[in-house]
Design a protein around this motif. Structure first.
Motif, PDB file in Angstrom:
ATOM      1  N   ASP A 201       0.896  -1.158   0.000  1.00 45.04           N
ATOM      2  CA  ASP A 201       0.000   0.000   0.000  1.00 45.04           C
ATOM      3  C   ASP A 201       0.937   1.211   0.000  1.00 45.04           C
ATOM      4  OD1 ASP A 201      -1.875   1.964   0.463  1.00 45.04           O
ATOM      5  OD2 ASP A 201      -2.837   0.957   2.160  1.00 45.04           O
ATOM      6  N   CYS A 202       1.274   1.710  -1.212  1.00 42.42           N
ATOM      7  CA  CYS A 202       2.273   2.785  -1.294  1.00 42.42           C
ATOM      8  C   CYS A 202       1.670   4.125  -0.916  1.00 42.42           C
ATOM      9  CB  CYS A 202       2.898   2.833  -2.692  1.00 42.42           C
ATOM     10  SG  CYS A 202       1.866   3.662  -3.924  1.00 42.42           S
ATOM     11  N   GLY A 203       0.340   4.226  -1.023  1.00 43.68           N
ATOM     12  CA  GLY A 203      -0.341   5.463  -0.635  1.00 43.68           C
ATOM     13  C   GLY A 203      -0.233   6.579  -1.657  1.00 43.68           C
ATOM     14  N   GLU A 204       0.406   6.309  -2.801  1.00 41.31           N
ATOM     15  CA  GLU A 204       0.657   7.376  -3.778  1.00 41.31           C
ATOM     16  C   GLU A 204       0.103   7.084  -5.167  1.00 41.31           C
ATOM     17  OE1 GLU A 204       4.874   7.423  -3.972  1.00 41.31           O
ATOM     18  OE2 GLU A 204       5.118   8.228  -1.955  1.00 41.31           O
ATOM     19  N   CYS A 205       0.046   5.816  -5.557  1.00 38.40           N
ATOM     20  CA  CYS A 205      -0.319   5.499  -6.945  1.00 38.40           C
ATOM     21  C   CYS A 205      -1.835   5.638  -7.139  1.00 38.40           C
ATOM     22  CB  CYS A 205       0.151   4.097  -7.323  1.00 38.40           C
ATOM     23  SG  CYS A 205      -0.821   2.794  -6.567  1.00 38.40           S
ATOM     24  N   THR A 206      -2.256   5.637  -8.395  1.00 43.19           N
ATOM     25  CA  THR A 206      -3.675   5.806  -8.725  1.00 43.19           C
ATOM     26  C   THR A 206      -4.541   4.801  -7.964  1.00 43.19           C
ATOM     27  OG1 THR A 206      -2.954   6.409 -10.916  1.00 43.19           O
ATOM     28  CG2 THR A 206      -5.290   5.882 -10.694  1.00 43.19           C
ATOM     29  N   ASP A 207      -4.059   3.570  -7.894  1.00 42.82           N
ATOM     30  CA  ASP A 207      -4.869   2.520  -7.264  1.00 42.82           C
ATOM     31  C   ASP A 207      -4.915   2.673  -5.749  1.00 42.82           C
ATOM     32  OD1 ASP A 207      -5.336   0.533  -9.688  1.00 42.82           O
ATOM     33  OD2 ASP A 207      -3.350   1.432  -9.791  1.00 42.82           O
ATOM     34  N   CYS A 208      -3.774   3.009  -5.151  1.00 44.32           N
ATOM     35  CA  CYS A 208      -3.768   3.200  -3.696  1.00 44.32           C
ATOM     36  C   CYS A 208      -4.604   4.420  -3.312  1.00 44.32           C
ATOM     37  CB  CYS A 208      -2.342   3.310  -3.167  1.00 44.32           C
ATOM     38  SG  CYS A 208      -1.490   1.724  -3.185  1.00 44.32           S
ATOM     39  N   LEU A 209      -4.668   5.410  -4.202  1.00 49.07           N
ATOM     40  CA  LEU A 209      -5.471   6.606  -3.903  1.00 49.07           C
ATOM     41  C   LEU A 209      -6.961   6.386  -4.180  1.00 49.07           C
ATOM     42  CD1 LEU A 209      -3.077   9.395  -5.243  1.00 49.07           C
ATOM     43  CD2 LEU A 209      -3.606   8.881  -2.854  1.00 49.07           C
TER      44      LEU A 209
ATOM     45  N   LEU B 129      -4.957  -2.891  -5.178  1.00 52.43           N
ATOM     46  CA  LEU B 129      -3.857  -3.482  -5.951  1.00 52.43           C
ATOM     47  C   LEU B 129      -2.887  -2.387  -6.386  1.00 52.43           C
ATOM     48  CD1 LEU B 129      -6.018  -5.989  -8.033  1.00 52.43           C
ATOM     49  CD2 LEU B 129      -4.744  -6.437  -5.922  1.00 52.43           C
ATOM     50  N   CYS B 130      -1.888  -2.163  -5.566  1.00 52.22           N
ATOM     51  CA  CYS B 130      -0.909  -1.101  -5.782  1.00 52.22           C
ATOM     52  C   CYS B 130      -0.190  -1.277  -7.126  1.00 52.22           C
ATOM     53  CB  CYS B 130       0.094  -1.133  -4.633  1.00 52.22           C
ATOM     54  SG  CYS B 130       1.410   0.073  -4.752  1.00 52.22           S
ATOM     55  N   THR B 131      -0.041  -0.182  -7.848  1.00 47.31           N
ATOM     56  CA  THR B 131       0.663  -0.233  -9.135  1.00 47.31           C
ATOM     57  C   THR B 131       2.155  -0.004  -8.964  1.00 47.31           C
ATOM     58  OG1 THR B 131      -1.285   0.646 -10.192  1.00 47.31           O
ATOM     59  CG2 THR B 131       0.721   0.760 -11.474  1.00 47.31           C
ATOM     60  N   LYS B 132       2.515   0.787  -7.978  1.00 45.25           N
ATOM     61  CA  LYS B 132       3.943   1.074  -7.777  1.00 45.25           C
ATOM     62  C   LYS B 132       4.689  -0.199  -7.363  1.00 45.25           C
ATOM     63  CE  LYS B 132       6.895   4.478  -5.499  1.00 45.25           C
ATOM     64  NZ  LYS B 132       6.912   5.527  -4.482  1.00 45.25           N
ATOM     65  N   PHE B 133       4.072  -0.980  -6.489  1.00 42.63           N
ATOM     66  CA  PHE B 133       4.671  -2.252  -6.063  1.00 42.63           C
ATOM     67  C   PHE B 133       3.651  -3.366  -6.295  1.00 42.63           C
ATOM     68  CE2 PHE B 133       6.451   0.972  -3.093  1.00 42.63           C
ATOM     69  CZ  PHE B 133       7.723   1.008  -3.648  1.00 42.63           C
TER      70      PHE B 133
HETATM   71 ZN    ZN Z   1       0.327   2.071  -4.669  1.00 41.43          ZN
END
Ligand code: ZN
Ligand code: NAD
Length: 387
Positions: free
Chosen positions: A104-112, A118-122
């Motif tokens: 949960d990176c908290g920054e990518c489109t999916d986390c936001l 499903l986090c896109t960054k990781f």
């Molecule tokens: Zn993310």
């Protein structure tokens, strides 16, 4: 440079014990290992306890890629932050945390977005390396690399986890309960609550009454489901299911010449509103699809089958049925925000965790946990690292 840490061990390698899978299906071997210090955005944690999930069992037996050995398995756990790497500000030494296999990176489109976990960054991956740096933090005493598992590897007294995979939790929750929020119970409860969005007064069918399936029952009960049908080949799950709110039980071995879906169709007068596959068999996904109501029935797939397993649907049947099929990873929950909600609901005595812990063993007896799950005798077996 070491991040915000002051422990004696910060910045230095730690020598400790870990349970290693050297060959698929062979008993885990407890060995001395070296756990390197955490790098950029990484956290080294001292595991307090961990519990066995069926995903550990599946990967322990896997002989073909993505299988890779020697490996440290374990994905359901709770621990204390020992030291943090550079750039970690979210947790400090001494915090109680749970690792989660989904980032949960908290920054990518999916986390936001509220719609996805499903986090896109990781993105979820079966990579045997650490996130961001593509290295391992584990070596055995001969200097051989030991591979990571699902970004967690909790079958070790110490492990290194990316901050994107860690959630801080209330330290007053007993550790042998908190670890269940790290995967199994959260996944099942979340699948009913977040993925299927079970409505009050509806009928739910659950294929497989392990911890995941029973946690789906728990989630469905909290959402107000009226009827919860459990399907399992293990007859003992009939009585166990009742404790978790399962109202009806179907043993596929006792269906005579009818299929499970025919029985569920008859029981429900046209199909269940929601069907959850919690075993990991494509045949059961088809059975679940056939068991849910045309027009609005939803099938939620939670079980992990072989990576090459394919589902086959007749296109006309899909067109005419109007049913939905959806996958649910970690129950659709957002690790950094939704775990807090489950934690509070446990403290408020709304969600049950205690009943899922059927066995507890010391770390040295970790193979016992594998035996109990293989024999269908346990829901969750908690493994204490140093009791
Ligand atoms: Zn993310
Ligand atoms: P478990 O071994 O505790 O339970 C599995 C249950 O399925 C057992 O009660 C068993 O008797 C029953 N079963 C086996 N074959 C069956 C059949 N043919 N028909 C009906 N029932 C059958 O496992 P668990 O820890 O509850 O995990 C269940 C599945 O969920 C596994 O595939 C696991 O890898 C997966 N999982 C998914 C997620 C996710 O995020 N989607 C997370 C964790 C685990």
């Amino acid at each position: 440079m070491v991040g915000n840490s002051s422990s004696n061990t910060a910045g230095k390698p730690i020598r400790c014990k870990a349970a290693i899978v050297r060959k698929p299906g062979e008993p885990l071997v407890i060995e001395e290992v070296i756990v390197a210090p955490p790098k950029q955005r990484k956290v080294r944690i001292k595991i307090i306890c961990t519990s066995l999930c069926h995903s550990d069992l599946s990967f322990w037996k896997l002989t073909d890629p993505p299988a890779i050995y020697p490996r440290i398995l374990g994905l359901e756990a709770v621990g204390i932050v020992e030291s943090v790497g550079e750039g970690v500000h979210e947790v400090v030494e001494g915090d109680t945390v749970i690792p989660i296999f989904l980032a949960d990176c908290g920054e990518c489109t999916d986390c936001l977005s509220e719609k996805s976990n499903l986090c896109t960054k990781f993105p979820f991956s079966l990579s045997p390396w650490m996130e961001r740096e593509e290295t391992s933090r584990f070596t055995d005493i001969n200097g051989e690399t030991l591979y990571h598992f699902l970004s967690v590897s909790s079958f070790s007294e110490y492990t290194v986890v990316d901050i994107a995979h860690l959630t801080k939790i209330d330290p007053t929750i007993p550790p042998n309960r908190a670890c269940l929020l790290s995967c199994g119970v959260s996944t099942g409860v979340g699948a009913a609550w977040k993925t299927a969005k079970v409505e009050a007064g509806t009928t739910v069918a659950i294929f497989g009454l392990g911890a995941i399936g029973l946690a789906v029952a728990e989630g469905a009960r909290l959402c107000g489901a009226k009827r919860i049908i459990g399907v399992d080949v293990n007859q003992d799950k009939c009585e166990i299911g009742k404790k978790f709110g399962v109202t009806d039980f179907v043993n596929p071995g006792n269906c005579g010449d009818k299929t499970v879906s025919q029985i569920i169709m008859e029981m429900t007068g046209g199909g269940a509103d929601y069907c959850f596959e919690c075993v990991g068999m494509k045949s059961l996904v088809h059975e679940a699809y056939a068991s849910c109501r045309k027009g609005w029935g939803k099938v939620v797939v939670l079980g992990v089958d072989h990576p090459q397993s394919m589902l086959t649907f007749n296109s006309f049947e899909v067109l005419h049925s109007g049913k939905s099929i959806m996958g649910s990873f970690f129950g659709g929950l957002k690790p950094k925000s939704d775990i807090r909600i489950l934690e509070k609901r446990y403290m408020d005595k709304e969600i049950r965790l205690d009943e899922f812990v059927t066995h507890e063993v010391d770390f040295k007896d970790i193979n016992k946990a594998f035996e109990l799950m293989t024999e269908g005798k346990s829901l969750r077996c908690v493994i204490w690292m140093n009791k």
